[in-house]
Design an enzyme around this catalytic site. Structure first.
Site, short mmCIF file in Angstrom:
data_model
loop_
_atom_site.label_atom_id
_atom_site.label_comp_id
_atom_site.label_asym_id
_atom_site.label_seq_id
_atom_site.Cartn_x
_atom_site.Cartn_y
_atom_site.Cartn_z
N GLU A 170 1.02 -1.46 -0.04
CA GLU A 170 0.11 -0.26 0.25
C GLU A 170 1.27 1.53 0.16
O GLU A 170 0.70 2.28 0.95
CB GLU A 170 -1.08 -0.01 1.29
CG GLU A 170 -1.59 -1.18 1.33
CD GLU A 170 -3.11 -1.20 1.90
OE1 GLU A 170 -4.03 -1.76 1.95
OE2 GLU A 170 -2.68 -0.96 3.15
N ASP A 185 -9.08 -8.17 4.56
CA ASP A 185 -8.49 -7.18 4.64
C ASP A 185 -9.53 -7.60 6.11
O ASP A 185 -9.94 -6.33 5.64
CB ASP A 185 -8.27 -5.97 4.06
CG ASP A 185 -7.71 -4.98 4.76
OD1 ASP A 185 -7.46 -5.53 6.21
OD2 ASP A 185 -7.66 -4.14 4.04
N GLU A 229 -12.49 -2.14 12.06
CA GLU A 229 -12.75 -0.82 11.07
C GLU A 229 -14.23 -1.65 9.77
O GLU A 229 -14.69 -0.83 9.55
CB GLU A 229 -11.15 -1.08 9.74
CG GLU A 229 -10.92 -0.69 8.54
CD GLU A 229 -9.78 -0.93 8.01
OE1 GLU A 229 -9.20 -1.20 8.72
OE2 GLU A 229 -10.19 -0.15 6.91
#
Lengths: 657, 657
Positions: A275, A354, A382
């Protein structure tokens, strides 16, 4: 009822004063040699006694209810033994301060039971030596991610606006909570290491040392996330090539300086070639080369490098159906088995994507038998409600840890460590949502014992957090927590398909939010069906990354578990699931059910009003309104989306917009 | 070839030195009384003469090529007369400095032609007295919107990081460019007035006065966006009720102080009760009450309040298909006709939604015959490529201005003013994309003459910006600009349906990006069809807000123009359009065509390399690569989305992912 948040504004969480009553009202003797951690134990007992009328002393001989027996301070041994004759005293024996501290917190969990009846000698030792919490805290406020990346509990307890907060009391209280659930390592900054954060390794190491001093008092080692490009950005070198002698020397020297000020420093955490973070690929080196260079720098001092396996192409083309992000970590790392140094730990996310609400267990975990490996969980929510939704993850984590990738050995035994991404901030309740404390506690306890029954862990958390809770409160808390993860799954992304969240912040639904993105996160829904073909026969071949026992199961839609079937297969809406429903009807049913379950949980919580301290009750009640609003939005958007695509009406005629 | 950006880093745009050659190489006499604007004209001519060898003097009698004849400075008269005998001199006559200045810039447009042959007396006067550019510039950097809201040309030329920039030269150069295309008013701050910006009205008015001094030199009046809550947030009053005597007094006094320092201050711009801005609704008052209060404060000084009609429910529920954002402005404002003060101007966006690439003309424009009204256009390309795409909007604006809402009178005659949202920032080319300068120029010229042929305006812009351009360059610029708006329409949201952009920043495609949002922006695509039913018979009734001549046309899908058909109707994918294609095939065809047109435009631009100054050519060439990438992304996402939903293959078998 736990007390309200105390005047210092920080909730005692699972260590309220009342939890110390059984210990503090008795006579304790500490036998053996002292040392800092034994001093910590002594201090805990003394404070409890001051509050509840008991006594504590050093040495032997005197009549007592509890003996804490310690051979000395030295060593990493974390085990302790508990024993009790019918008429006492209760005795906790440990070879050092670490074991004694764990024994002390074990006594708290036992409560009055620790001082009653007979206990056969019980040896307690952690299943996993590495039990670590990673903070994704930034020093500077990041323009997009803020002070804490994916943080939902206010600011960082370590950093504010580019500076260290210098709040030793808060850090110490935090260290105490972590130790009490079994955590023994903390990384104090984000794995995405920006410019300011990079300097924690060098000229700002003093700020890390100040934190380490607080954590040390509770047996917790401090780790630091570092940038792979440090030799360039901090050292002024022309390269960060891990095989370059100057680079290796720079890391060796930088690491030596770290240990000058933090003698028990735990080591580094690295996100490389991921990333946008720099890494060894730029120099044509492997990730083993990268990790081993840092391992070599740390080895002389007893440190460890945690090297994250989260490496994939985040600039993917959605048009290209052959590239599969789920395959990436295995493809990158499985070939490197055996090449990593003994003090390098490969840190692998529990699933291949993820931290979605449902993913298969990552095949990487079973693919590197000659590599030390830590499984990474996301305690911060998240993708699971961002601490505005109740979503207790103990059940999910336990399923992962008990999953047998080879058909025999559970993940909890394959791994050398468990790492959680912290859900803590400067919120008075630590975790924003008061009930999200249960996730942090459960994480620590599962790291200590991955085979534990998560509901028993929840029992512990309830009993500690709400000492003397009446049965109605205990059963009420179980009612709202036990099934909350499955409820969340029901009203969000169905059948393992994942994502469908708002881009960027990831809160709330957007079915196509990541569908045409470069992130490799697609569901391929069209008017006929939905899901990702990851079979070996016709798909990306991801299913073949598993051992045969699972590869066969996942390869066929007939044998694939329903909850993962859209992760592995693209299926027509009319496909009959193993559970007997069609894909489309399952989507409708679970989304209506999920909202109904949130409504019921909200009502249950409301019924507990007289049993929970008012401000805590009010905060949770308020958050339930948001959860319910959000769950309805998920239900309506997902159902409408698939109704508009499939044209199939709900078999039960419920309203779909 | 225009010169490269000069050493001061600012492009001369449509006023390069060479454009002054015809004027500057001749003998000019200025006759009549002076004044600041006449001084400006004198300065322009003198500078041109210094460069090109001509002369300029005051008074009469001497032999000359050009007479600038002015009666005096005073007055708002902007008209001028041009006349020339076959053997000269050319004479421009004006009653004051304003007209003379416009005459000067007219001479530039005529070039050598101004000094050749015979000109019958021609009176030039602006069709619209209000020709205003609104800057959405923030003083503070807004955490989400930045220094310039919807700005794509760098920072603000007025403000930086909470301060005034104090760059009078740049502001003066800007004023000169605006005057040269006919603009006579500027609002210097964002209509969303945040805390710091509110204070421009009071203790920071000096910063506005400094800007006004520069604009004044080119006949441009300065306006200020103010917050309706000013009496509370600045004045410390308990209310902002427009009928409260204290509130009215506060506005009166605040306005008097403004005029103390800016005697020719233009007035206020107000966005009230819109997207979170405060307004009269909070006090149970109408928008006429709100506007008239400010009008009363401004009237003694000759000022005007621009009151925006952009009022709608931005907390809509996507499940509720009866609420229609397109209806909102009409429903709010049409009943108020006749209630607004003479110095209040209702500022109405040209379409009912929000500056989409294609919208019907707002019926509000024809619904308030007894109200002064300004039509608002968006020169900044929020939804039309954000100055990374070439999208010349002259054609669209001209269609709006020539549209006859009642079947007879064009919009350009119904309106009292034209307002544009500025596309200018501190970029060296002013507008980021060098070709976006054409939008700003065209806006000004259409405000002066709404009936003008936009291609002729483009001719002017080309001739001024590229003095002496060879035919190949002129035709090349036309080739890339003329059809660019329709190309953009083709590869983005089809058939008037609008939106389908990425939420928040609005760049790039996201077909469902606003589909389940609270913003009232939906397309309702399902497996059978797409579009919004806004008919009176079965839909929201929006079509009935038009005069019968258009209501009838829009009400039926058979008579509704194709380019708006999904704005007014929800249609099956197989519906046959007036153009002969089905809805779905039209979507495929236009998206393939749009990308092909961008490719062709890019290639045309590449062929102009030797005719355009290299750095300007390179910047445009680079932006074309991004435009092409983005256009392909639009094509593929939109086509895939509708293929996945409809299941209808492309009749021509082209690749749809």
């Amino acid at each position: 009822m736990p007390p309200p948040v105390p005047p210092d504004g920080i909730d005692p969480a699972w260590l309220p004063p009342a939890a110390f009553r059984p210990l503090g009202s008795r006579r304790t003797l500490i036998r053996g040699r002292g040392g800092p951690l034994v001093e910590t134990v002594y201090g805990e007992v003394a404070e409890a006694c001051a509050r509840f009328g008991g006594s504590v002393g050093w040495g032997g001989g005197a009549a007592c209810d509890l003996v804490l027996d310690v051979a000395g301070e030295a060593g990493d041994d974390e085990s302790f033994t508990l024993v009790r004759d019918a008429d006492g005293p209760t005795t906790v024996t440990a070879s050092g301060g670490r074991g004694l501290l764990h024994g002390l917190f074990h006594l708290l969990r036992l409560g009055e039971g620790a001082f009653r009846g007979r206990w056969e000698p019980e040896v307690h030792r952690p299943a996993l030596p590495l039990r670590m919490l990673d903070h994704w805290d930034n020093v500077d406020v990041h323009p997009v991610m803020g002070q804490v990346e994916r943080g939902y509990a206010g600011g960082s307890i370590f950093w504010v606006d580019g500076r260290a907060r210098h709040e030793p009391q808060r850090v110490r209280a935090y260290a105490r909570l972590l130790a009490a659930c079994g955590i023994n390592a903390v990384a104090v900054n984000n794995v995405n290491v920006h410019e300011t954060e990079a300097r924690l390794l060098t000229d700002r190491i003093g700020e890390v040392a100040a934190l380490a001093a607080q954590f040390r008092a509770y047996g917790i080692r401090t780790h630091l996330s570092v940038t792979f490009a440090a030799p360039i950005v901090l050292g002024g070198l022309a390269t960060a090539d891990p095989l370059d002698a100057e680079v290796r020397e720079w890391w060796g020297e930088a690491t030596r300086r770290v240990y000058d000020v933090i003698p028990d420093f735990g080591g580094y955490v690295v996100k490389a070639d991921s990333e946008g973070q720099p890494g060894p690929f730029a120099y044509g080196r492997s990730h083993a080369d990268g990790a081993n260079m840092l391992a070599a720098a740390l080895a002389p001092h007893g440190g460890t490098v945690h090297w994250r396996a989260f490496v994939y192409d985040h600039r993917q083309d959605w048009r290209d159906r052959s590239t599969d992000r789920a395959r990436a970590a295995y493809d990158h790392f499985a070939p490197l088995d055996g090449e990593f140094a003994a003090n390098a730990v490969l840190q692998v996310k529990h699933g291949p994507m993820d931290f979605q609400v449902r993913e298969p267990v990552s095949p990487v975990i079973g693919a590197l038998p000659r590599t030390r490996l830590a499984v990474e969980l996301q305690v911060t929510q998240e993708y699971t409600g961002q601490q505005r939704h109740v979503c207790w993850l103990g059940q999910m984590w336990s399923e992962v840890l008990r999953f047998r990738l080879d058909g025999e050995t559970p993940v909890g035994q394959l791994a050398d460590g468990l790492v959680g991404v912290s859900n803590v901030g400067d919120d008075p309740y630590w975790t924003g949502h008061p009930l999200a404390q249960a996730n942090l506690y459960t994480f620590g306890r599962l790291a200590w014992d991955p085979g534990a029954d998560p509901r028993r862990v929840l029992d512990e958390w309830i009993a500690l957090t709400h000492p003397g809770a009446p049965d109605a409160l205990v059963s009420g808390l179980h009612a709202v927590l036990d099934g909350s993860w499955r409820s969340y799954e029901k009203y969000t992304a169905p059948l393992g398909v994942g994502f469908m969240v708002q881009p960027g912040h990831h809160y709330g639904p957007s079915v196509d939010g990541y569908e045409y993105s470069p992130w490799g996160t697609y569901h391929f829904a069209d008017r006929d069906g939905v899901g990702v073909d990851r079979t070996a026969a016709t798909g990306t071949g991801y299913a073949a990354q598993y051992a045969k026992v699972w590869a066969d199961v996942y390869e066929s839609a007939a044998s694939c578990p329903d909850e993962l079937v859209l992760f592995f297969h693209h299926l027509p809406y009319g496909h009959l699931l193993r559970g007997g429903s069609t894909v489309i009807q399952h989507i409708y049913d679970t989304h209506f059910d999920g909202v109904a379950e949130v409504t019921a949980a909200r009502d249950t919580w409301a019924s507990l009003r007289d049993l929970v301290e008012p401000s805590r009750h009010a905060r949770v009640a308020e958050l339930y309104e948001e959860q319910l609003r959000s769950a309805r939005e998920w239900r309506d958007q997902v159902n409408s989306y698939f109704f508009r695509k499939s044209g199939v009406p709900d078999a039960h005629g419920r309203r779909i917009h």
